[in-house]
Design a protein around this motif. Structure first.
Motif, mmCIF file in Angstrom:
data_model
loop_
_atom_site.group_PDB
_atom_site.id
_atom_site.type_symbol
_atom_site.label_atom_id
_atom_site.label_comp_id
_atom_site.label_asym_id
_atom_site.label_seq_id
_atom_site.Cartn_x
_atom_site.Cartn_y
_atom_site.Cartn_z
ATOM 1 N N PRO A 53 3.062 3.617 -7.774
ATOM 2 C CA PRO A 53 3.260 2.738 -6.621
ATOM 3 C C PRO A 53 2.377 1.506 -6.685
ATOM 4 O O PRO A 53 1.632 1.293 -7.645
ATOM 5 N N ALA A 54 2.456 0.684 -5.643
ATOM 6 C CA ALA A 54 1.791 -0.617 -5.646
ATOM 7 C C ALA A 54 0.276 -0.526 -5.773
ATOM 8 O O ALA A 54 -0.338 -1.321 -6.495
ATOM 9 N N ARG A 55 -0.340 0.425 -5.083
ATOM 10 C CA ARG A 55 -1.799 0.503 -5.099
ATOM 11 C C ARG A 55 -2.317 0.647 -6.522
ATOM 12 O O ARG A 55 -1.876 1.506 -7.280
ATOM 13 N N ALA A 56 -3.290 -0.206 -6.874
ATOM 14 C CA ALA A 56 -3.814 -0.190 -8.237
ATOM 15 C C ALA A 56 -4.392 1.165 -8.615
ATOM 16 O O ALA A 56 -4.277 1.606 -9.762
ATOM 17 N N ALA A 57 -5.007 1.847 -7.651
ATOM 18 C CA ALA A 57 -5.606 3.154 -7.932
ATOM 19 C C ALA A 57 -4.578 4.167 -8.408
ATOM 20 O O ALA A 57 -4.910 5.113 -9.125
ATOM 21 N N ASP A 62 -4.917 4.096 -13.015
ATOM 22 C CA ASP A 62 -4.685 5.525 -13.215
ATOM 23 C C ASP A 62 -4.628 5.810 -14.722
ATOM 24 O O ASP A 62 -3.575 5.654 -15.366
ATOM 25 N N ILE A 63 -5.740 6.241 -15.287
ATOM 26 C CA ILE A 63 -5.831 6.452 -16.735
ATOM 27 C C ILE A 63 -4.834 7.493 -17.239
ATOM 28 O O ILE A 63 -4.143 7.261 -18.246
ATOM 29 N N PRO A 64 -4.692 8.666 -16.601
ATOM 30 C CA PRO A 64 -3.720 9.645 -17.093
ATOM 31 C C PRO A 64 -2.295 9.096 -17.153
ATOM 32 O O PRO A 64 -1.555 9.375 -18.113
ATOM 33 N N GLY A 83 -9.924 -7.414 -16.220
ATOM 34 C CA GLY A 83 -9.829 -6.733 -14.935
ATOM 35 C C GLY A 83 -9.350 -5.293 -15.129
ATOM 36 O O GLY A 83 -9.231 -4.794 -16.254
ATOM 37 N N PHE A 84 -9.073 -4.631 -14.025
ATOM 38 C CA PHE A 84 -8.614 -3.238 -14.046
ATOM 39 C C PHE A 84 -9.490 -2.390 -14.972
ATOM 40 O O PHE A 84 -10.666 -2.213 -14.697
ATOM 41 N N LEU A 85 -8.945 -1.900 -16.090
ATOM 42 C CA LEU A 85 -9.674 -0.963 -16.957
ATOM 43 C C LEU A 85 -10.267 -1.637 -18.196
ATOM 44 O O LEU A 85 -10.753 -0.947 -19.105
#
Length: 448
Positions: A53-57, A62-64, A83-85
């Motif tokens: 979904p939209a939420r970055a988390a 979400d690594i997996p 950014g992000f990871l």
């Protein structure tokens, strides 16, 4: 080189990486959230995987899910963009443990430079100039006051593991320092992880009238570290960059040479590989500089270095990760380049302005480069950074680049949402920017 590359990012940087990957004859794999399904980078990829979904988390962080997408598509390498990871050492290790190539520096280098106090100490040991400050985390406000008496006011207060200006503040006396310390502590704990090291607080002497100048480094596969020139990033709002240019109009050739040498030492001290940036604060009056931090990733503003050197930095990242030599010989910078970040935000208040883009007409012509994440008919959502595109210009010298930037900004039409294009037009006419004498306080003086 790698047969296929998964781009673990979104928007303009995902599209920019995808273009180089495909130009090299490799397969480009995109991952995207539900909110980004209609963006150009998804269509530009050879294959695209919905990861959440939209939420970055629940998607880009979400690594997996990202690792599952890499497995499903048989990706052979992962490029994190910025950014992000991108500076997550744990993610880098997961990629390598899965037998994939990590398009970035070694995880240990990311980890060592991710903590600003550790990075300061390491750079000082390597002979890189650092501003007067602390060598250990500051445990409480009383300790901060004691350290400030030793360092001297004004003091910059910031999170040791932070970024993007979060938790940063300048204190000019004890009451302001106590308030800034508590604010930084609370803010960094909220954004960077409870009571862990990323919430530690760092104090440094604040340099009045400073310029923010960074050096692009490239750690080659054979261990050599190169410096590919500097970029002036002093135009900032809320400690976030808005406009960058190269070469910097605020430093002498002698200072430039010292900064290049120090940046190489910084990269060598951590065994750096790939593209990275050594950021510095420059005191224009004294023509001196101090190490600020190292960004262990590709920078947003990398296109202007590409424009003056003719070097595709993403291509070099891919080559280095594959153990190959660079595709260029001696580096010879040519001309002057400016990058203007185009944001979906109110040009007076800088408040984000999400919505549907009704009109998108990019400027065209010699010396103009647009790295865009959106197009006409797409929607800017409130879930991510509101940067729409990077408008870059290149010309023989700074006056010509400024004029080209003015014409390009005037020709860039975006309707349906507010953008900062009017602010950028105002900035390009501002006397301090026009004559190159600006510092990191210029936006604050324009928007008190």
């Amino acid at each position: 080189m790698h047969e296929s590359v998964l781009v673990a990012n979104r928007g303009e940087i995902a599209g920019r990486i995808i273009r180089t990957v495909r130009a090299l004859g490799l397969k480009a794999i995109a991952v995207y959230s539900e909110a980004d399904a209609g963006l150009p980078f998804v269509a530009e990829a050879d294959e695209a995987i919905l990861i959440g979904p939209a939420r970055a988390a629940s998607s880009y962080l979400d690594i997996p899910r990202i690792m599952e997408a890499a497995q499903r598509t048989n990706a052979r390498a992962v490029h994190p963009g910025y950014g992000f990871l991108a500076e997550n050492a744990g993610f880098a290790r997961r990629v390598l443990e899965a037998g994939l190539a990590w398009i970035g520096p070694p995880p240990d280098a990311i980890e060592r430079m991710g903590d600003k106090i550790n990075a300061r100490n390491l750079m000082a040991k390597a002979g890189v100039p650092v501003a007067p400050g602390v060598t250990d985390p500051v445990p409480d406000a009383d300790a901060a006051v004691a350290e400030a008496a030793r360092i001297g006011y004004p003091i910059m207060v910031k999170a040791a593991g932070g970024g993007g200006g979060i938790g940063m503040a300048v204190a000019r006396d004890e009451p302001a320092l106590r308030q800034a310390y508590e604010t930084a502590r609370t803010t960094s704990a909220r954004f960077f992880g409870g009571s862990g090291k990323r919430a530690d607080i760092l104090l440094e002497r604040f340099v009045e009238g400073a310029r923010h100048v960074e050096v692009q480094i490239l750690g080659l596969a054979d261990g050599t570290v190169l410096a590919l020139g500097e970029r002036d990033c002093s135009v900032q709002r809320r400690h976030q960059k808005v406009v960058e240019e190269t070469p910097s109009p605020g430093i002498t050739p002698e200072l430039r040479a010292r900064m290049m040498e120090a940046a190489v030492r910084a990269g060598e001290a951590v065994g750096y590989r790939g593209a990275g940036t050594v950021e510095c604060l420059v005191d224009p009056a004294a023509q001196d500089f101090f190490f600020l931090e190292m960004n262990t990733r590709l920078q947003v503003e990398h296109p202007i270095t590409e424009l003056v050197t003719g070097i595709d930095l993403v291509e070099q990242q891919l080559r280095i990760a594959a153990g190959e030599p660079p595709s260029f010989g001696e580096v010879a910078a040519r001309g002057h380049a400016i990058e203007l970040r185009v944001y979906a935000e109110d040009p007076a208040t800088f408040i984000p302005s999400p919505g549907e883009i009704k009109v998108w007409e990019e400027p065209v012509g010699d010396g103009i480069r647009i790295d865009a994440g959106y197009a006409e008919g797409t929607t800017v959502t409130p879930y991510y950074d509101p940067m729409l595109a990077k408008l870059c210009v290149h010309a023989d010298d700074r006056p010509a680049a400024l004029e080209r930037a003015r014409v390009a900004v005037a020709a860039f039409r975006i309707e349906g949402i507010n953008t900062n294009l009017p602010f950028l037009a105002e900035l390009l006419e501002h006397p301090e920017f026009a004559d190159g004498s600006y510092d990191t306080g210029i936006v604050g003086r324009m928007r008190p």
